[in-house]
Design a protein around this motif. Structure first.
Motif, PDB file in Angstrom:
ATOM      1  N   LEU A   1       0.831  -1.208   0.000  1.00  0.00           N
ATOM      2  CA  LEU A   1       0.000   0.000   0.000  1.00  0.00           C
ATOM      3  C   LEU A   1       0.865   1.257   0.000  1.00  0.00           C
ATOM      4  O   LEU A   1       0.598   2.217  -0.732  1.00  0.00           O
ATOM      5  CB  LEU A   1      -0.925  -0.016   1.219  1.00  0.00           C
ATOM      6  CG  LEU A   1      -1.878   1.183   1.380  1.00  0.00           C
ATOM      7  CD1 LEU A   1      -2.838   1.258   0.196  1.00  0.00           C
ATOM      8  CD2 LEU A   1      -2.652   1.064   2.691  1.00  0.00           C
ATOM      9  N   VAL A   2       1.922   1.231   0.814  1.00  0.00           N
ATOM     10  CA  VAL A   2       2.849   2.370   0.851  1.00  0.00           C
ATOM     11  C   VAL A   2       3.527   2.543  -0.504  1.00  0.00           C
ATOM     12  O   VAL A   2       3.655   3.658  -1.033  1.00  0.00           O
ATOM     13  CB  VAL A   2       3.903   2.168   1.960  1.00  0.00           C
ATOM     14  CG1 VAL A   2       4.962   3.262   1.891  1.00  0.00           C
ATOM     15  CG2 VAL A   2       3.236   2.155   3.333  1.00  0.00           C
ATOM     16  N   LEU A   3       3.950   1.439  -1.098  1.00  0.00           N
ATOM     17  CA  LEU A   3       4.592   1.497  -2.413  1.00  0.00           C
ATOM     18  C   LEU A   3       3.632   2.020  -3.463  1.00  0.00           C
ATOM     19  O   LEU A   3       4.034   2.767  -4.370  1.00  0.00           O
ATOM     20  CB  LEU A   3       5.088   0.097  -2.813  1.00  0.00           C
ATOM     21  CG  LEU A   3       6.262  -0.456  -2.013  1.00  0.00           C
ATOM     22  CD1 LEU A   3       6.551  -1.892  -2.436  1.00  0.00           C
ATOM     23  CD2 LEU A   3       7.508   0.411  -2.223  1.00  0.00           C
ATOM     24  N   ASN A   4       2.373   1.646  -3.347  1.00  0.00           N
ATOM     25  CA  ASN A   4       1.353   2.129  -4.282  1.00  0.00           C
ATOM     26  C   ASN A   4       1.283   3.649  -4.260  1.00  0.00           C
ATOM     27  O   ASN A   4       1.317   4.311  -5.304  1.00  0.00           O
ATOM     28  CB  ASN A   4      -0.001   1.507  -3.905  1.00  0.00           C
ATOM     29  CG  ASN A   4      -1.079   1.816  -4.925  1.00  0.00           C
ATOM     30  OD1 ASN A   4      -1.294   2.960  -5.307  1.00  0.00           O
ATOM     31  ND2 ASN A   4      -1.785   0.775  -5.346  1.00  0.00           N
ATOM     32  N   VAL A   5       1.200   4.191  -3.072  1.00  0.00           N
ATOM     33  CA  VAL A   5       1.106   5.649  -2.930  1.00  0.00           C
ATOM     34  C   VAL A   5       2.363   6.342  -3.459  1.00  0.00           C
ATOM     35  O   VAL A   5       2.289   7.334  -4.190  1.00  0.00           O
ATOM     36  CB  VAL A   5       0.868   6.026  -1.448  1.00  0.00           C
ATOM     37  CG1 VAL A   5       0.928   7.546  -1.276  1.00  0.00           C
ATOM     38  CG2 VAL A   5      -0.471   5.485  -0.967  1.00  0.00           C
TER      39      VAL A   5
ATOM     40  N   ASN B   1       2.557   8.850  -6.848  1.00  0.00           N
ATOM     41  CA  ASN B   1       3.091  10.208  -6.736  1.00  0.00           C
ATOM     42  C   ASN B   1       4.310  10.418  -7.631  1.00  0.00           C
ATOM     43  O   ASN B   1       4.453  11.473  -8.257  1.00  0.00           O
ATOM     44  CB  ASN B   1       3.459  10.503  -5.279  1.00  0.00           C
ATOM     45  CG  ASN B   1       2.258  10.947  -4.463  1.00  0.00           C
ATOM     46  OD1 ASN B   1       1.890  12.126  -4.474  1.00  0.00           O
ATOM     47  ND2 ASN B   1       1.623  10.001  -3.791  1.00  0.00           N
ATOM     48  N   PHE B   2       5.173   9.432  -7.716  1.00  0.00           N
ATOM     49  CA  PHE B   2       6.359   9.558  -8.563  1.00  0.00           C
ATOM     50  C   PHE B   2       5.973   9.657 -10.038  1.00  0.00           C
ATOM     51  O   PHE B   2       6.470  10.537 -10.772  1.00  0.00           O
ATOM     52  CB  PHE B   2       7.279   8.352  -8.342  1.00  0.00           C
ATOM     53  CG  PHE B   2       8.468   8.321  -9.254  1.00  0.00           C
ATOM     54  CD1 PHE B   2       9.554   9.162  -9.028  1.00  0.00           C
ATOM     55  CD2 PHE B   2       8.495   7.464 -10.342  1.00  0.00           C
ATOM     56  CE1 PHE B   2      10.649   9.146  -9.877  1.00  0.00           C
ATOM     57  CE2 PHE B   2       9.586   7.436 -11.197  1.00  0.00           C
ATOM     58  CZ  PHE B   2      10.664   8.284 -10.960  1.00  0.00           C
TER      59      PHE B   2
ATOM     60  N   TYR C   1      -4.689   8.620 -13.742  1.00  0.00           N
ATOM     61  CA  TYR C   1      -5.382   7.334 -13.782  1.00  0.00           C
ATOM     62  C   TYR C   1      -4.463   6.231 -14.331  1.00  0.00           C
ATOM     63  O   TYR C   1      -4.492   5.102 -13.859  1.00  0.00           O
ATOM     64  CB  TYR C   1      -6.654   7.434 -14.623  1.00  0.00           C
ATOM     65  CG  TYR C   1      -7.679   8.331 -13.978  1.00  0.00           C
ATOM     66  CD1 TYR C   1      -8.454   7.873 -12.898  1.00  0.00           C
ATOM     67  CD2 TYR C   1      -7.865   9.644 -14.415  1.00  0.00           C
ATOM     68  CE1 TYR C   1      -9.385   8.699 -12.289  1.00  0.00           C
ATOM     69  CE2 TYR C   1      -8.789  10.488 -13.815  1.00  0.00           C
ATOM     70  CZ  TYR C   1      -9.546  10.008 -12.746  1.00  0.00           C
ATOM     71  OH  TYR C   1     -10.449  10.818 -12.140  1.00  0.00           O
ATOM     72  N   LEU C   2      -3.661   6.588 -15.329  1.00  0.00           N
ATOM     73  CA  LEU C   2      -2.693   5.637 -15.846  1.00  0.00           C
ATOM     74  C   LEU C   2      -1.653   5.315 -14.776  1.00  0.00           C
ATOM     75  O   LEU C   2      -1.236   4.155 -14.613  1.00  0.00           O
ATOM     76  CB  LEU C   2      -1.999   6.197 -17.095  1.00  0.00           C
ATOM     77  CG  LEU C   2      -0.909   5.313 -17.728  1.00  0.00           C
ATOM     78  CD1 LEU C   2      -1.495   3.962 -18.125  1.00  0.00           C
ATOM     79  CD2 LEU C   2      -0.292   6.018 -18.930  1.00  0.00           C
ATOM     80  N   ALA C   3      -1.252   6.349 -14.024  1.00  0.00           N
ATOM     81  CA  ALA C   3      -0.285   6.136 -12.941  1.00  0.00           C
ATOM     82  C   ALA C   3      -0.850   5.182 -11.896  1.00  0.00           C
ATOM     83  O   ALA C   3      -0.136   4.313 -11.376  1.00  0.00           O
ATOM     84  CB  ALA C   3       0.061   7.475 -12.294  1.00  0.00           C
ATOM     85  N   LYS C   4      -2.135   5.335 -11.603  1.00  0.00           N
ATOM     86  CA  LYS C   4      -2.776   4.457 -10.620  1.00  0.00           C
ATOM     87  C   LYS C   4      -2.819   3.015 -11.121  1.00  0.00           C
ATOM     88  O   LYS C   4      -2.549   2.072 -10.369  1.00  0.00           O
ATOM     89  CB  LYS C   4      -4.192   4.959 -10.324  1.00  0.00           C
ATOM     90  CG  LYS C   4      -4.925   4.170  -9.244  1.00  0.00           C
ATOM     91  CD  LYS C   4      -4.236   4.259  -7.897  1.00  0.00           C
ATOM     92  CE  LYS C   4      -5.039   3.557  -6.811  1.00  0.00           C
ATOM     93  NZ  LYS C   4      -4.314   3.549  -5.523  1.00  0.00           N
TER      94      LYS C   4
ATOM     95  N   ALA D   1      -0.784  -2.596 -10.819  1.00  0.00           N
ATOM     96  CA  ALA D   1      -0.156  -3.763 -11.441  1.00  0.00           C
ATOM     97  C   ALA D   1       1.163  -4.109 -10.748  1.00  0.00           C
ATOM     98  O   ALA D   1       1.441  -5.280 -10.445  1.00  0.00           O
ATOM     99  CB  ALA D   1       0.085  -3.496 -12.929  1.00  0.00           C
ATOM    100  N   ALA D   2       1.962  -3.087 -10.489  1.00  0.00           N
ATOM    101  CA  ALA D   2       3.267  -3.307  -9.855  1.00  0.00           C
ATOM    102  C   ALA D   2       3.103  -3.859  -8.442  1.00  0.00           C
ATOM    103  O   ALA D   2       3.811  -4.791  -8.034  1.00  0.00           O
ATOM    104  CB  ALA D   2       4.061  -2.012  -9.834  1.00  0.00           C
ATOM    105  N   VAL D   3       2.177  -3.316  -7.693  1.00  0.00           N
ATOM    106  CA  VAL D   3       1.987  -3.741  -6.303  1.00  0.00           C
ATOM    107  C   VAL D   3       1.349  -5.130  -6.235  1.00  0.00           C
ATOM    108  O   VAL D   3       1.633  -5.900  -5.311  1.00  0.00           O
ATOM    109  CB  VAL D   3       1.145  -2.693  -5.533  1.00  0.00           C
ATOM    110  CG1 VAL D   3       0.725  -3.225  -4.174  1.00  0.00           C
ATOM    111  CG2 VAL D   3       1.948  -1.402  -5.369  1.00  0.00           C
ATOM    112  N   THR D   4       0.499  -5.451  -7.215  1.00  0.00           N
ATOM    113  CA  THR D   4      -0.066  -6.807  -7.262  1.00  0.00           C
ATOM    114  C   THR D   4       1.042  -7.836  -7.426  1.00  0.00           C
ATOM    115  O   THR D   4       1.063  -8.870  -6.752  1.00  0.00           O
ATOM    116  CB  THR D   4      -1.075  -6.931  -8.425  1.00  0.00           C
ATOM    117  OG1 THR D   4      -2.154  -6.009  -8.218  1.00  0.00           O
ATOM    118  CG2 THR D   4      -1.634  -8.350  -8.501  1.00  0.00           C
TER     119      THR D   4
END
Length: 401
Positions: free
Chosen positions: A352-356, A360-361, A371-374, A379-382
């Motif tokens: 979750l922290v990595l997602n945020v 932001n990065f 939205y693309l960043a989200k 995908a990366a965090v999954t």
């Protein structure tokens, strides 16, 4: 009967080693040997007599009558297979296979293993660049219990004789690339490009092999049941006769092999189940958040934290029963389940922290659409959550045998 009519039949179909050799009569099948050594050849007419002579002398000194040498020749224009078959009169432990359809060193080794009678299987180049005497040290590693014994240029006593700077760079670069793409396999080998090794038949029986190019060690290590690996240093010699077969094509095939093995070894079915469970957790999170926030009137932050934790517990229970059920069923007990839950929490909260941070990065630094960043972050965090839970929360090594 012609001498050449005694050539070994060439197996066809899937590249898989069985518990007993194929293409033999029942009488021969029942007479197993301790060791079978494959010598793949192509235009090695100048070397084949010498390599057979040296190997026979070495193996006669340790396991007389308990080994066989199998030359697998890809229909060499110089008639290597003919020369080898003529040697069978002098060396009865020598057998020869002539392949006219398939080509390639890796498949030649497997086809040889398929007809081999040995409990231990091996491979050595025919060009004498692999010092035959190292065979004795490899055999000792197997006698001591190794599942795989590898001749390595990168351990004590190993090296290369007269390689150019470019070739040394390419060899090490290939190993570094392998560590990036396939770390759990390449990391176990000091010399993953070695073509000189022995492996227990039982370690690869029933494992469909799919090598690309001229190296097979990575395939054996990745797909086989390899627990103990023994390594012996050797100095790679310059070719005494014939022409080198190393080209740029072999390096490209090496990369293709790494990528194919990476995909095959990735637990796709398990990952899809993990994704389905994660998707269900989204609805649990939103449903609980609605009840806490709207029905019970809790504060926003408290509602968000509690709903997230309920979703994490929901995901854990389904993953424990379904996604990783085969592992958790061998790790019984409430204490172990709670331990898995705590680890799952840590991994998911870190995700979750990595997602945020990633959102932001991508949005603030790289200017990616929010939205693309989200989506990228999800995908990366999954992938993060799946891989670290697989390696941490549900470790196969914790399973009780």
């Amino acid at each position: 009967m012609s001498l050449y009519s005694n050539l070994l039949p060439v197996p066809s179909g899937i590249l898989e080693v069985a518990s007993s050799p194929v293409c033999y009569t029942e009488e021969i099948v029942t007479s197993s040997l301790q060791f079978s050594l494959i010598i793949p050849t192509y235009n090695e007419g100048e070397n084949v007599q010498e390599i057979v002579k040296i190997l026979s002398q070495l193996l006669d000194s340790i396991i007389p009558g308990e080994y066989e040498l199998i030359v697998v020749d890809d229909n060499s224009p110089d008639g290597t297979w003919k020369l080898a078959q003529e040697l069978t009169i002098q060396y009865p432990q020598l057998r020869v296979m002539r392949r006219e359809q398939e080509k390639g060193l890796s498949t030649a080794v497997i086809r040889g293993w398929q007809v081999a009678r040995g409990k231990i299987l091996g491979v050595i180049d025919a060009d004498l660049q692999h010092p035959p005497e190292i065979l004795l040290q490899l055999w000792q590693e197997m006698v001591q219990g190794a599942d795989l014994a590898v001749a390595s240029r990168h351990v004590e006593g190993g090296g290369v004789s007269e390689w150019s700077v470019v070739r040394r760079f390419l060899s090490r670069g290939a190993q570094m690339l392998g560590l990036i793409i396939l770390p759990e396999v390449i990391g176990r080998l000091s010399d993953p490009m070695s073509g000189y090794f022995m492996v227990r038949r039982d370690a690869i029986v029933g494992k469909p092999l799919s090598p690309v190019g001229y190296k097979i060690l990575i395939e054996v290590t990745g797909r086989g049941k390899i627990r103990w690996i023994g390594e012996v240093g050797y100095v790679f010699r310059e070719r005494q006769a014939g022409a080198s077969k190393v080209t740029w094509k072999q390096y490209i095939e090496y990369i293709q092999h790494l990528l194919r093995l990476r995909f095959d070894l990735w637990p796709v079915k398990r990952f899809l189940r993990f994704g389905v469970v994660g998707f269900s957790g989204v609805f649990v999170d939103l449903g609980v958040f609605y009840v806490l926030r709207t029905v019970l009137g809790l504060a926003l932050t408290r509602s968000a934290i509690l709903s997230s934790e309920v979703a994490i517990i929901n995901n854990f229970l389904w993953n424990d029963l379904w996604t990783f059920g085969d592992i958790s069923s061998r790790q019984k007990g409430m204490g172990k389940r709670i331990k898995r839950l705590l680890k799952f929490n840590v991994v998911c909260l870190t995700g979750l922290v990595l997602n945020v941070l990633l959102v932001n990065f991508l949005f603030n630094v790289l200017g990616v659409n929010e939205y693309l960043a989200k989506l990228i972050a999800i995908a990366a965090v999954t992938l993060w959550n799946f891989w670290f839970n697989l390696k941490l929360s549900w470790r196969v090594t914790d399973a009780q045998k």
